[in-house]
Design a protein around this motif. Structure first.
Motif, mmCIF file in Angstrom:
data_model
loop_
_atom_site.group_PDB
_atom_site.id
_atom_site.type_symbol
_atom_site.label_atom_id
_atom_site.label_comp_id
_atom_site.label_asym_id
_atom_site.label_seq_id
_atom_site.Cartn_x
_atom_site.Cartn_y
_atom_site.Cartn_z
ATOM 1 N N VAL A 146 24.825 5.750 86.496
ATOM 2 C CA VAL A 146 23.784 5.187 87.355
ATOM 3 C C VAL A 146 22.610 4.775 86.482
ATOM 4 O O VAL A 146 22.225 5.505 85.563
ATOM 5 C CB VAL A 146 23.309 6.219 88.395
ATOM 6 N N LEU A 147 22.054 3.600 86.756
ATOM 7 C CA LEU A 147 20.850 3.168 86.054
ATOM 8 C C LEU A 147 19.638 3.801 86.724
ATOM 9 O O LEU A 147 19.397 3.606 87.917
ATOM 10 C CB LEU A 147 20.730 1.644 86.077
ATOM 11 N N ILE A 148 18.902 4.578 85.964
ATOM 12 C CA ILE A 148 17.672 5.192 86.463
ATOM 13 C C ILE A 148 16.495 4.366 85.943
ATOM 14 O O ILE A 148 16.264 4.291 84.737
ATOM 15 C CB ILE A 148 17.534 6.651 85.982
ATOM 16 N N GLN A 149 15.803 3.719 86.855
ATOM 17 C CA GLN A 149 14.656 2.905 86.471
ATOM 18 C C GLN A 149 13.507 3.797 86.007
ATOM 19 O O GLN A 149 13.205 4.818 86.627
ATOM 20 C CB GLN A 149 14.192 2.047 87.650
ATOM 21 N N GLY A 150 12.881 3.414 84.898
ATOM 22 C CA GLY A 150 11.775 4.190 84.370
ATOM 23 C C GLY A 150 10.608 4.276 85.338
ATOM 24 O O GLY A 150 10.470 3.468 86.251
ATOM 25 N N GLY A 151 9.776 5.262 85.146
ATOM 26 C CA GLY A 151 8.621 5.444 86.020
ATOM 27 C C GLY A 151 7.921 6.756 85.733
ATOM 28 O O GLY A 151 8.158 7.401 84.705
ATOM 29 N N GLU A 152 7.067 7.146 86.657
ATOM 30 C CA GLU A 152 6.331 8.403 86.533
ATOM 31 C C GLU A 152 6.800 9.375 87.610
ATOM 32 O O GLU A 152 7.201 8.958 88.696
ATOM 33 C CB GLU A 152 4.822 8.166 86.693
ATOM 34 N N PHE A 153 6.750 10.656 87.295
ATOM 35 C CA PHE A 153 7.038 11.663 88.315
ATOM 36 C C PHE A 153 6.299 12.951 87.972
ATOM 37 O O PHE A 153 5.838 13.131 86.842
ATOM 38 C CB PHE A 153 8.543 11.911 88.443
ATOM 39 N N MET A 154 6.181 13.819 88.962
ATOM 40 C CA MET A 154 5.527 15.095 88.767
ATOM 41 C C MET A 154 6.593 16.120 88.391
ATOM 42 O O MET A 154 7.423 16.499 89.208
ATOM 43 C CB MET A 154 4.778 15.510 90.030
ATOM 44 N N MET A 155 6.570 16.523 87.130
ATOM 45 C CA MET A 155 7.581 17.430 86.595
ATOM 46 C C MET A 155 7.137 18.879 86.718
ATOM 47 O O MET A 155 5.952 19.190 86.652
ATOM 48 C CB MET A 155 7.844 17.095 85.122
ATOM 49 N N GLY A 156 8.119 19.784 86.896
ATOM 50 C CA GLY A 156 7.819 21.203 86.963
ATOM 51 C C GLY A 156 7.439 21.658 88.353
ATOM 52 O O GLY A 156 7.485 20.896 89.325
ATOM 53 N N THR A 157 7.043 22.916 88.466
ATOM 54 C CA THR A 157 6.664 23.477 89.759
ATOM 55 C C THR A 157 5.723 24.649 89.566
ATOM 56 O O THR A 157 5.738 25.317 88.524
ATOM 57 C CB THR A 157 7.902 23.962 90.539
ATOM 58 N N ASN A 158 4.916 24.883 90.587
ATOM 59 C CA ASN A 158 4.073 26.077 90.660
ATOM 60 C C ASN A 158 4.543 26.980 91.803
ATOM 61 O O ASN A 158 3.822 27.873 92.238
ATOM 62 C CB ASN A 158 2.603 25.696 90.878
ATOM 63 N N ASP A 159 5.761 26.748 92.278
ATOM 64 C CA ASP A 159 6.321 27.470 93.409
ATOM 65 C C ASP A 159 6.351 28.973 93.132
ATOM 66 O O ASP A 159 6.708 29.408 92.034
ATOM 67 C CB ASP A 159 7.744 26.966 93.671
ATOM 68 N N ARG A 188 3.040 18.640 86.045
ATOM 69 C CA ARG A 188 2.357 17.631 85.229
ATOM 70 C C ARG A 188 3.019 16.277 85.427
ATOM 71 O O ARG A 188 4.212 16.193 85.738
ATOM 72 C CB ARG A 188 2.346 18.002 83.745
ATOM 73 N N LYS A 189 2.234 15.220 85.246
ATOM 74 C CA LYS A 189 2.747 13.858 85.374
ATOM 75 C C LYS A 189 3.444 13.471 84.077
ATOM 76 O O LYS A 189 2.908 13.657 82.986
ATOM 77 C CB LYS A 189 1.617 12.876 85.672
ATOM 78 N N VAL A 190 4.659 12.944 84.213
ATOM 79 C CA VAL A 190 5.458 12.558 83.053
ATOM 80 C C VAL A 190 5.967 11.133 83.239
ATOM 81 O O VAL A 190 6.345 10.745 84.347
ATOM 82 C CB VAL A 190 6.648 13.532 82.859
ATOM 83 N N LYS A 191 5.964 10.361 82.154
ATOM 84 C CA LYS A 191 6.473 8.990 82.178
ATOM 85 C C LYS A 191 7.829 8.944 81.469
ATOM 86 O O LYS A 191 7.992 9.522 80.397
ATOM 87 C CB LYS A 191 5.495 8.041 81.479
ATOM 88 N N ILE A 192 8.771 8.237 82.082
ATOM 89 C CA ILE A 192 10.128 8.162 81.546
ATOM 90 C C ILE A 192 10.563 6.701 81.457
ATOM 91 O O ILE A 192 10.342 5.910 82.374
ATOM 92 C CB ILE A 192 11.117 8.919 82.460
ATOM 93 N N ASN A 193 11.208 6.345 80.343
ATOM 94 C CA ASN A 193 11.813 5.014 80.211
ATOM 95 C C ASN A 193 13.131 4.957 80.987
ATOM 96 O O ASN A 193 13.730 5.988 81.290
ATOM 97 C CB ASN A 193 12.079 4.681 78.747
ATOM 98 N N SER A 194 13.590 3.751 81.274
ATOM 99 C CA SER A 194 14.859 3.582 81.984
ATOM 100 C C SER A 194 16.025 4.083 81.131
ATOM 101 O O SER A 194 15.997 4.003 79.901
ATOM 102 C CB SER A 194 15.076 2.110 82.337
ATOM 103 N N PHE A 195 17.065 4.591 81.795
ATOM 104 C CA PHE A 195 18.264 5.075 81.092
ATOM 105 C C PHE A 195 19.418 5.143 82.083
ATOM 106 O O PHE A 195 19.233 5.089 83.292
ATOM 107 C CB PHE A 195 18.017 6.459 80.472
#
Length: 313
Positions: A34-47, A60-67
């Motif tokens: 599957v092609l995952i389009q790059g973008g930003e997401f909130m990684m991790g948890t404080n649960d 924390r906010k993390v930026k990822i390239n497409s892969f």
């Protein structure tokens, strides 16, 4: 780590020297990726259900390239093809043993393999256990070709990646893809473990480690295409088998690491694992949550560790 799912080869002494094996490269195929389009997401948890000592937080906010990423964990059939073409010998075979969950061992196997790890006595060091004989001599994968390959070390997974023209995902890539486009949900499908009375993944039900009621339909691994995929079309990113990642494991390195395509520390002793397995249970190891983490030494193998691959654009 207090984890039912992670036990290291170093827990039991072994003097075998693992050799470096050269492997043939084949052309990279996008089949079942599957092609995952790059973008930003909130990684991790404080649960509050999380394990702070594992380094699950802070968010924390993390930026990822497409892969590209595999829809499924690598199967026994795929690994068999790799071995057939390369004559690769896994580390479990070289060491002569691997860890098998005690309920999968016959009385004879338990008698002939008395070594246990004191902290996690449900893991049995079984002589002759490896991917092709997952419960030791006499066991087979004949009816498990569409199940994830197990008893795979990080080094074994890297060898398969080299042959296939792919690589292992970074932890950040893995979590980005596993979330399936949902933001800060506990599981790849949302916040409820069971939806409309239906199980969404292959984990332990019952009393760990004594009795598995198999309410989700499985006591060990399930087919790689079982259950519903997440929003990106990925199957079994929660439960079934732990999946190796490229990163060296650290509980705190991410607190100062770059937010763009983070890859973890440059050295360490353990490699990261994600996704949980069929042995995870809320009473002991609820690491089937999408932000949960574990780790193991690169040469370790168990009956609940596998992997999936990614590839660059």
């Amino acid at each position: 780590m207090k984890s039912c799912c992670s036990v290291s080869r170093g827990s039991i002494e072994n003097e075998v020297q693992v050799d470096t094996i050269e492997n043939k490269l084949s052309s990279f195929s996008k089949k079942d990726m599957v092609l995952i389009q790059g973008g930003e997401f909130m990684m991790g948890t404080n649960d509050t259900e999380g394990f702070p000592a594992d380094g699950e937080g802070p968010i924390r906010k993390v930026k990822i390239n497409s892969f590209y990423i595999d829809k499924y964990a690598v199967t026994n059939e795929q690994f068999m093809q790799f071995v057939k073409e390369t004559n690769y010998i896994t580390e479990a075979e070289q060491f002569g043993w691997s860890f098998v969950f005690h309920l999968f061992c016959s009385k004879e196997t338990l008698k002939n393999n008395p070594q246990r790890v004191a902290a996690v006595p449900w893991w049995v060091a079984v002589k002759g256990a490896f991917w092709k004989h997952p419960e030791g001599p006499g066991s087979s994968i004949e009816d498990l070709l569409n199940h994830p390959v197990i008893h795979i070390s990080w080094n074994d997974a890297k060898a398969f990646c080299k042959w296939s023209g792919k690589r292992l995902p970074s932890e950040a890539e893995w979590e980005y893809a596993a979330r399936g486009g949902l933001e800060q949900k506990k599981y790849p499908w949302g916040d409820e473990l069971i939806v409309n009375g239906k199980h969404q993944c292959n984990i332990w039900q019952g009393e760990f480690p004594i009795k598995n009621t198999k309410r989700d339909g499985y006591i060990g691994t399930c087919p790689v295409d079982a259950f519903h995929p997440n929003g990106y079309g990925l199957y079994n990113v929660a439960g079934n088998v732990w999946e190796w990642c490229e990163d060296w494991f650290s509980p705190d390195y991410h607190k100062s690491e770059s937010i763009e395509n983070p890859t973890g520390p440059t050295k360490g002793t353990n490699k990261s694992l994600r996704g949980g397995s069929y042995l995870c249970h809320k009473s002991y190891c609820n690491r089937y949550r999408v932000a949960a983490r574990s780790s193991n030494t690169p040469d370790s193998s168990t009956g609940n560790m596998g992997f999936r691959c990614v590839a660059d654009i």
